[in-house]
Design a protein around this motif. Structure first.
Motif, mmCIF file in Angstrom:
data_model
loop_
_atom_site.group_PDB
_atom_site.id
_atom_site.type_symbol
_atom_site.label_atom_id
_atom_site.label_comp_id
_atom_site.label_asym_id
_atom_site.label_seq_id
_atom_site.Cartn_x
_atom_site.Cartn_y
_atom_site.Cartn_z
ATOM 1 N N ASP A 1 0.865 -1.189 0.000
ATOM 2 C CA ASP A 1 0.000 0.000 0.000
ATOM 3 C C ASP A 1 0.900 1.237 0.000
ATOM 4 O OD1 ASP A 1 -1.695 2.150 0.614
ATOM 5 O OD2 ASP A 1 -3.039 0.866 1.780
ATOM 6 N N ALA A 2 0.773 2.040 -1.057
ATOM 7 C CA ALA A 2 1.684 3.172 -1.216
ATOM 8 C C ALA A 2 1.253 4.405 -0.415
ATOM 9 C CB ALA A 2 1.810 3.521 -2.701
ATOM 10 N N GLY A 3 0.082 4.353 0.226
ATOM 11 C CA GLY A 3 -0.344 5.470 1.074
ATOM 12 C C GLY A 3 -0.860 6.627 0.263
ATOM 13 N N PRO A 4 -1.052 7.800 0.879
ATOM 14 C CA PRO A 4 -0.674 8.185 2.237
ATOM 15 C C PRO A 4 -1.691 7.827 3.328
ATOM 16 C CG PRO A 4 -1.556 10.087 1.092
ATOM 17 C CD PRO A 4 -1.575 8.940 0.102
ATOM 18 N N ALA A 5 -2.896 7.323 2.932
ATOM 19 C CA ALA A 5 -3.911 7.072 3.968
ATOM 20 C C ALA A 5 -3.417 6.071 4.995
ATOM 21 C CB ALA A 5 -5.200 6.572 3.314
ATOM 22 N N VAL A 6 -2.706 5.027 4.519
ATOM 23 C CA VAL A 6 -2.276 3.998 5.464
ATOM 24 C C VAL A 6 -1.205 4.558 6.414
ATOM 25 C CG1 VAL A 6 -0.495 2.956 3.982
ATOM 26 C CG2 VAL A 6 -1.681 1.548 5.668
ATOM 27 N N ASP A 7 -0.424 5.527 5.957
ATOM 28 C CA ASP A 7 0.576 6.141 6.837
ATOM 29 C C ASP A 7 -0.138 6.781 8.032
ATOM 30 O OD1 ASP A 7 1.418 5.915 4.122
ATOM 31 O OD2 ASP A 7 3.137 7.201 4.492
ATOM 32 N N ALA A 8 -1.198 7.555 7.693
ATOM 33 C CA ALA A 8 -1.955 8.236 8.754
ATOM 34 C C ALA A 8 -2.661 7.216 9.639
ATOM 35 C CB ALA A 8 -2.974 9.190 8.128
ATOM 36 N N GLU A 9 -3.170 6.151 9.019
ATOM 37 C CA GLU A 9 -3.871 5.132 9.797
ATOM 38 C C GLU A 9 -2.931 4.493 10.830
ATOM 39 O OE1 GLU A 9 -5.110 1.776 7.484
ATOM 40 O OE2 GLU A 9 -6.307 0.931 9.122
ATOM 41 N N LEU A 10 -1.691 4.217 10.425
ATOM 42 C CA LEU A 10 -0.756 3.583 11.369
ATOM 43 C C LEU A 10 -0.349 4.545 12.483
ATOM 44 C CD1 LEU A 10 1.712 1.232 9.461
ATOM 45 C CD2 LEU A 10 -0.602 0.858 10.261
ATOM 46 N N ILE A 11 -0.166 5.807 12.147
ATOM 47 C CA ILE A 11 0.209 6.771 13.191
ATOM 48 C C ILE A 11 -0.954 6.914 14.179
ATOM 49 C CG2 ILE A 11 0.863 9.181 13.637
ATOM 50 C CD1 ILE A 11 2.258 9.077 10.798
ATOM 51 N N GLU A 12 -2.170 6.922 13.646
ATOM 52 C CA GLU A 12 -3.357 6.978 14.519
ATOM 53 C C GLU A 12 -3.439 5.719 15.368
ATOM 54 O OE1 GLU A 12 -7.649 6.383 15.577
ATOM 55 O OE2 GLU A 12 -6.532 5.175 14.143
ATOM 56 N N LEU A 13 -3.111 4.568 14.783
ATOM 57 C CA LEU A 13 -3.141 3.310 15.543
ATOM 58 C C LEU A 13 -2.141 3.351 16.700
ATOM 59 C CD1 LEU A 13 -3.709 0.310 16.114
ATOM 60 C CD2 LEU A 13 -2.252 -0.288 14.171
ATOM 61 N N GLY A 14 -0.941 3.839 16.428
ATOM 62 C CA GLY A 14 0.064 3.931 17.497
ATOM 63 C C GLY A 14 -0.425 4.831 18.619
ATOM 64 N N GLN A 15 -0.981 5.975 18.249
ATOM 65 C CA GLN A 15 -1.526 6.896 19.254
ATOM 66 C C GLN A 15 -2.612 6.224 20.075
ATOM 67 O OE1 GLN A 15 -1.237 9.633 20.611
ATOM 68 N NE2 GLN A 15 -0.116 11.064 19.347
ATOM 69 N N ARG A 16 -3.475 5.491 19.398
ATOM 70 C CA ARG A 16 -4.581 4.849 20.085
ATOM 71 C C ARG A 16 -4.067 3.798 21.074
ATOM 72 N NH1 ARG A 16 -10.287 3.090 18.664
ATOM 73 N NH2 ARG A 16 -10.114 4.066 16.630
ATOM 74 N N PHE A 17 -3.006 3.105 20.674
ATOM 75 C CA PHE A 17 -2.418 2.107 21.586
ATOM 76 C C PHE A 17 -2.012 2.780 22.904
ATOM 77 C CE2 PHE A 17 1.581 0.439 23.288
ATOM 78 C CZ PHE A 17 1.192 -0.839 23.654
ATOM 79 N N PHE A 18 -1.307 3.911 22.790
ATOM 80 C CA PHE A 18 -0.834 4.558 24.022
ATOM 81 C C PHE A 18 -2.015 5.070 24.854
ATOM 82 C CE2 PHE A 18 2.931 4.919 21.216
ATOM 83 C CZ PHE A 18 3.757 4.093 21.964
ATOM 84 N N THR A 19 -3.040 5.584 24.185
ATOM 85 C CA THR A 19 -4.231 6.010 24.925
ATOM 86 C C THR A 19 -4.879 4.816 25.614
ATOM 87 O OG1 THR A 19 -4.578 7.669 23.225
ATOM 88 C CG2 THR A 19 -6.436 7.236 24.690
ATOM 89 N N ASP A 20 -4.997 3.712 24.888
ATOM 90 C CA ASP A 20 -5.699 2.555 25.439
ATOM 91 C C ASP A 20 -4.960 1.898 26.602
ATOM 92 O OD1 ASP A 20 -7.607 3.074 23.586
ATOM 93 O OD2 ASP A 20 -7.535 1.131 22.571
ATOM 94 N N VAL A 21 -3.629 1.960 26.604
ATOM 95 C CA VAL A 21 -2.925 1.385 27.768
ATOM 96 C C VAL A 21 -2.958 2.361 28.949
ATOM 97 C CG1 VAL A 21 -1.402 -0.110 26.417
ATOM 98 C CG2 VAL A 21 -0.579 2.156 27.133
#
Ligand code: AMP
Length: 419
Positions: A141-161
């Protein structure tokens, strides 16, 4: 007495009091992997050294200084085998992707693993020779949507823990079209002030000038005046980076553009990102990081395929949770099953029936006095004690209040304890 043997330097034992936080971060990682539709893969803990040398780059710290080499058995053909423990997971996953012809699967592939990584580094707080990462990769997947999706996922991980104040740093380091120009600009800039660079940076300047930017010894004024990657992007890389940023804005992700963020490995292209607690942004403080690696599959012998991923350090995440006093979800109440009679089989049967109902049960197999059994059950953290007597009926003691109900059925025990 025999000499005791300690754990190897740079490794840690996680004792029972430490593991609930680890259970928590791993559970959040697995749950998010499921919700973001990542499929689990596993690759070996060691690979041929060449895979890392080629994939990560000879001048990366992981290869140049920190490769944890593995030899075969003494006297075997593999005694001097060129293997190394994996310093990061992406190279192994991409190797597996190529080896198993995974490009024919319906893509983009979304792969995840959680496991130990190894870097033979000088150990210090937050830097170990064995540490764990939660890793996600999207290949194809050449992005850029997936780039933003992964950065959002990382952020969500830290919020969720339960961590607060985590900010994503993002940058674009260009691609094969525009990076050479950026490299030249960096070389010209730093070469003019070479005497102010650290020994490491001077050595790296002509091989990998981007790495000079993340040298922790770089003088602040030199860093501030250095050419910025974003000013050297080709049109396509610029459009990509603008796309990532506007999507991050649209998603409400907390991020800032960090011009010194270049990531340590050669395989990155375009988007690079790291996660920090705001204000704790020095070297060795990153909680996780990742980026796009559009050239890596080809570099390792596959067909050109874009990719992007991140690795979040679970050790540093747990350390940050301890520092912030993050609350963990309560553990399920532990039930001690004690015996007022010698009938061991009955105790074990009651324990088994309570486990059938989903409860966590710790039977006392001893023939000690009931008072002693109660005491050791409470010390082991039990919240309830179920006392098995001679007849069918049980007694249930609330170890917090001391209250006791006699002549109670198994069903009533289950509902009292679960309620
Ligand atoms: P890196 O690929 O070096 O950016 O590593 C990704 C994440 O793994 C880092 O942000 C850290 O959280 C973690 N990490 C890397 N190296 C170590 C280490 N030696 N000890 C503990 N955690 C590490």
């Amino acid at each position: 007495m025999a000499r005791t043997i300690g754990a190897p330097r740079g490794t840690r034992d996680l004792l029972p009091e430490a593991t609930p936080a680890w259970d928590r971060v791993e559970a959040v990682a697995r749950d998010l992997s499921r919700r973001y539709a990542f499929e689990r893969v596993e690759t070996p803990l060691f690979e041929q050294t060449d895979l890392f040398a080629r994939g990560l780059g000879e001048s990366s710290d992981a290869v140049e200084k920190e490769m944890f080499r593995v030899a075969g058995a003494k006297g075997s053909d593999e005694e001097a085998a060129p293997w190394a423990l994996r310093p990061e997971p992406t190279a192994g996953i991409v190797r597996a992707f190529i080896e198993h012809g995974m490009h024919v699967r319906p893509g983009p592939l979304r792969l995840t693993l959680i496991g130990p990584m190894f870097r033979y580094d000088r150990p210090q707080a937050g830097r170990y020779r064995q540490f764990s990462q939660w890793d996600v990769e999207v290949i194809g997947d050449a992005g850029p949507a997936v780039d933003a999706e992964l950065i959002e996922l990382g952020q969500r991980f830290f919020t969720d823990v339960g961590l607060t104040d985590v900010v994503a740093h993002v940058n674009s380091i260009g691609d094969a079209t525009c990076r050479p120009g950026y490299r030249d600009a960096l070389i010209a800039y730093f070469a003019a002030q070479e005497e102010r660079l650290s020994e490491d940076s001077r050595r790296r300047l002509r091989v990998n000038p981007l790495r000079v930017l993340d040298d922790k010894d770089l003088a602040p004024d030199l860093a501030a005046g250095a050419p910025r990657g974003v000013d050297h992007l080709c049109d396509e890389c610029r459009a990509h980076f603008d796309g990532v940023r506007s999507l991050l804005d649209a998603l409400g992700v907390r991020y800032e553009v960090d011009h010194r963020l270049v990531r340590g490995l050669d395989y990155y292209t375009r988007t690079a990102f790291e996660f920090y607690i705001a204000g704790r942004e020095g070297q060795q403080q990153a909680l996780g990081g990742g980026g796009r690696y559009d050239g890596l599959v080809e570099l390792l012998g596959g067909r050109p395929t874009p990719g992007i991923g991140f690795g979040i350090g679970l050790d540093r995440t747990v350390l940050a949770m301890e520092e912030q006093g993050t609350m963990l979800p309560p553990q399920p109440a532990l039930v001690a099953v004690l015996g007022a009679s010698e009938d061991q089989a009955r105790r074990l049967r009651v324990a088994s029936a309570l486990r059938d109902a989903g409860l966590a049960v710790r039977p006392d197999g001893s023939s000690r006095k009931l008072g002693k059994q109660l005491e050791s059950g409470a010390k082991a953290g039990a919240r309830w004690a179920v006392i098995v007597g001679d007849g069918d009926a049980l007694a249930l003691k609330d170890l917090a209040s001391g209250e006791q109900r006699d002549q109670i059925s198994l069903e009533d025990v289950v509902s009292a304890v679960s309620g």
